[in-house]
Structures are given as C-alpha cells and as structure tokens.
Design an enzyme around this catalytic site. Sequence first.
Site, mmCIF file in Angstrom:
data_model
loop_
_atom_site.group_PDB
_atom_site.id
_atom_site.type_symbol
_atom_site.label_atom_id
_atom_site.label_comp_id
_atom_site.label_asym_id
_atom_site.label_seq_id
_atom_site.Cartn_x
_atom_site.Cartn_y
_atom_site.Cartn_z
ATOM 1 N N HIS A 246 0.850 -1.188 0.000
ATOM 2 C CA HIS A 246 0.000 0.000 0.000
ATOM 3 C C HIS A 246 0.881 1.233 0.000
ATOM 4 O O HIS A 246 1.946 1.221 0.605
ATOM 5 C CB HIS A 246 -0.920 0.006 1.235
ATOM 6 C CG HIS A 246 -2.089 0.905 1.061
ATOM 7 N ND1 HIS A 246 -2.045 2.239 1.380
ATOM 8 C CD2 HIS A 246 -3.332 0.656 0.585
ATOM 9 C CE1 HIS A 246 -3.226 2.778 1.104
ATOM 10 N NE2 HIS A 246 -4.022 1.848 0.613
ATOM 11 N N GLU A 304 -7.688 -5.633 -0.259
ATOM 12 C CA GLU A 304 -8.190 -6.435 -1.375
ATOM 13 C C GLU A 304 -8.103 -7.938 -1.129
ATOM 14 O O GLU A 304 -8.842 -8.707 -1.728
ATOM 15 C CB GLU A 304 -7.422 -6.076 -2.658
ATOM 16 C CG GLU A 304 -7.466 -4.617 -3.036
ATOM 17 C CD GLU A 304 -8.820 -4.160 -3.520
ATOM 18 O OE1 GLU A 304 -9.845 -4.619 -2.971
ATOM 19 O OE2 GLU A 304 -8.860 -3.346 -4.448
#
Length: 362
Positions: A246, A304
């Site tokens: 991220h 996700e």
Amino acid sequence: MANGLDDVVAAETVLSDVDGLGGRLTIRGHSLPELAGRWRYPQVARLLLDGFFDDLPGDAELAEAIGRARVEVFQRLQPTLSTLAALDVYSGMRAGIALLPDGGTLADALRLIAAPAVLTPALLRAKRGDKAVAPDKGADHAADMLRMLSGKADSPDLARALDTYLVTVCDHGLNASTFATRVVASTQAGLTSAILAGLGALKGPLHGGAPGPVIEMLDAIEASGDAAGWLRDEIVHGERIMGFGHRIYRVRDPRADVLKAVVRQLGGKGGTGRRLAFAEEVEQAALEVLRVAKPQRSIQTNVEFYTALLLEAAGFPAEAFSNVFAAGRIAGWIAHAREQQTTGRLIRPQSRYVGPVPDLVA
Ligand code: ACO
C-alpha cells in the site's frame, strides 16, 4: 519532484484520515471498528454527505430515498441492459452510469449511490441470460443487492457481511480514484462526470482491480501445491503479489482485519471456512516471501486480499468485485466531489518540461 505525488498534500478534508503508521482509518470522527458491522451503509452515506446537501434528510428517510433511487435507476436503465451486457461487467456499469443525469443535486447523488448496486446484479444476470430482478425500494440496500443477484432473499448473514464490506470501503483519504473524482469536480462539472473519473481510476489492478486477481492467484497456488515456491516465482518474474502492499500503510491495512473477521463469521457456509484457512496459509507465505524479497519495504496485507474472499462468499464472480467496491466507495467519491467544489478552486498542478527544445532560428 514526486512522480506518484507521494507525501504531497493536495486537499484538506473532513471526510477521512488514513494513518499509515498506526494502521488506523478515521471516517468523519469515527474509527473504522466503530462503524463496520454497526452502522448500515445508508447511515454511513449520510455521515459522509452531511453538510454537502441542504436537503439531506435523516437516517431513515435517506435509506428510503436510496431505495426509491434504486427503483428509478432500474426503470431508467432497464431498456439498455442488453446493450450494456455486451461489455465486461465493470465497463457495462460505467457506461450505464454515464447515462444518468449529470447535475449536482441530492437526487443526482442518490441515483449515483443506487446505480452500482442496481447495475451490477442486473448485468451479471443479463450476461448469463437471466431476466433482471427489480429492486425492492423498502429493502435494506445490501440485502436488496444480493436479492437482485440471486433472485431470492439471501441469508441475513450474507446481507450483513456485504453491508459491512460497503461500509469498510466507503472512503479512504486521497486514494487514486478519489483524487481523480476531485480533479473533475474541481472544474465544476456535474457529479456523474466526477464519478466517471473515479470509476476509471478504480478499475486498474494497482487500485480497485486487485481482488479479482487475488482469486486467480489463490486458485493457481492451490493447483501448484507450493505457495512459497509459486509466490517466489512471481517476484522473480517482476510480478506483484495482489492484495499486498500500500502507498500509505506501512503496517497491516485495518480494513483487512475487519473483512477477515466477517469472512470468519460466515464460517462453514459454501466452503468459506476451507477457503479462509487456505487463504490464511497463502497470506503467511506471501508476507514471508515479501519480507525476504523486499527487505527495504514493509509490505503488508491490504484490503483487497480479504475483499476477494468476502465477495466470493457473497456470491459475486471475480469479474464483478471492482463493481462492488465502487458500490461502497461511491458515497465517499460524492462527498469528496462536493467538498472540492465548495473550495471553488480548480485543481491544476504543473509539469516540468524535459522534452527536446525547438531549434532557435537565428
Ligand atoms: N508485490 C511485490 N512487490 C511489491 C508489492 C507487491 N504487492 N507492492 C510493492 N512491491 C515492491 C515494488 O516492487 C517495489 O520494489 P523495488 O523497490 O524492488 O522496485 C517496492 O515494493 C515499492 O513499490 P512501490 O510501487 O513504490 O510501492 P507503492 O507503495 O507505490 O505501491 C501498490 C502500492 C501499487 C498498491 C503496490 O503495493 C502494489 O502494486 N500492490 C499489488 C496490487 C494491489 O494489491 N493493489 C490494491 C491496493 S489497495 C487499494 O487500492 C484499494
């Protein structure tokens, strides 16, 4: 110059804060665990939209208005479904949304909130040759989305799981799709135009397009029988492991834990328990492979990874995962679009020219 605008602050917002070192997400003064599993999606949509529309009603009235908007969107777009279904399910949804009015009123906002929830099941059904199921304006938003998909009232547990997912992804600072939405909104274009920009940005695999590939990865690893070996091979070939890493979080994405807990609660339903156990093994293997391969970077599980498991358990095919992400994020996008517009400031950064210079004519 920061190529990916890393660390550049490009907006002030009251909507959400992502604490990348602490692993905390705040949405309008509430921590994620305060909201997820406790507030319903329409309530959180109201929280986000508060102050941006003069005629915003209370929680119960807004939930009813979103229900009426689902019906209106269905009626408007039903004649186009067979055309839209010729596209992939994400592009079909985006094209359907492009047909909605492009204004800035609460009615425009509610149609946009309703649209992914209505279009996604209708397009999935059209693609398999089934008739679309009309929305029930009095139903809970997430439960109605599942009912329109399966054609029957699904279990309350699944509806609750989907609702928690929509809340969990409703807003997340100045991510790529929210920034794209704010750029278009800053031109004072209509909400539909701004949302279409967000939808375009969300589609890519480095952003909202990751959970579909997570399922493909889990299936491929299961077939290979060697999680660590498979993952190492990917890294050697320069591939990224989907569902990990991220830009902001240097610790575990707090949304991953919320979603994993939801998948765990769904337990043995439809093989979910077995799938979860396998995913947990893959997660541990991936974290170890990434730790060794990229020691300079703390690469952790992102939202996700468990999104993929949750949406699979809820009955969505992988090709529609990004649609469902959009169904949650859309309230955040609309709030950001309005917030940007209230500043009255056009977003217009500069580039530095590094191309050839014209010959100077003597
Ligand atoms: N797998 C393998 N390597 C990775 C991964 C990953 N998932 N993520 C980052 N890296 C590596 C990069 O290869 C790079 O290594 P290098 O320095 O040896 O070249 C290093 O980590 C830094 O990479 P950046 O691209 O600078 O990291 P950034 O923070 O910009 O990346 C991103 C964030 C794009 C999400 C990345 O982690 C990624 O591609 N993840 C996989 C796709 C994914 O899961 N996307 C969903 C994100 S969550 C969301 O948007 C909702």
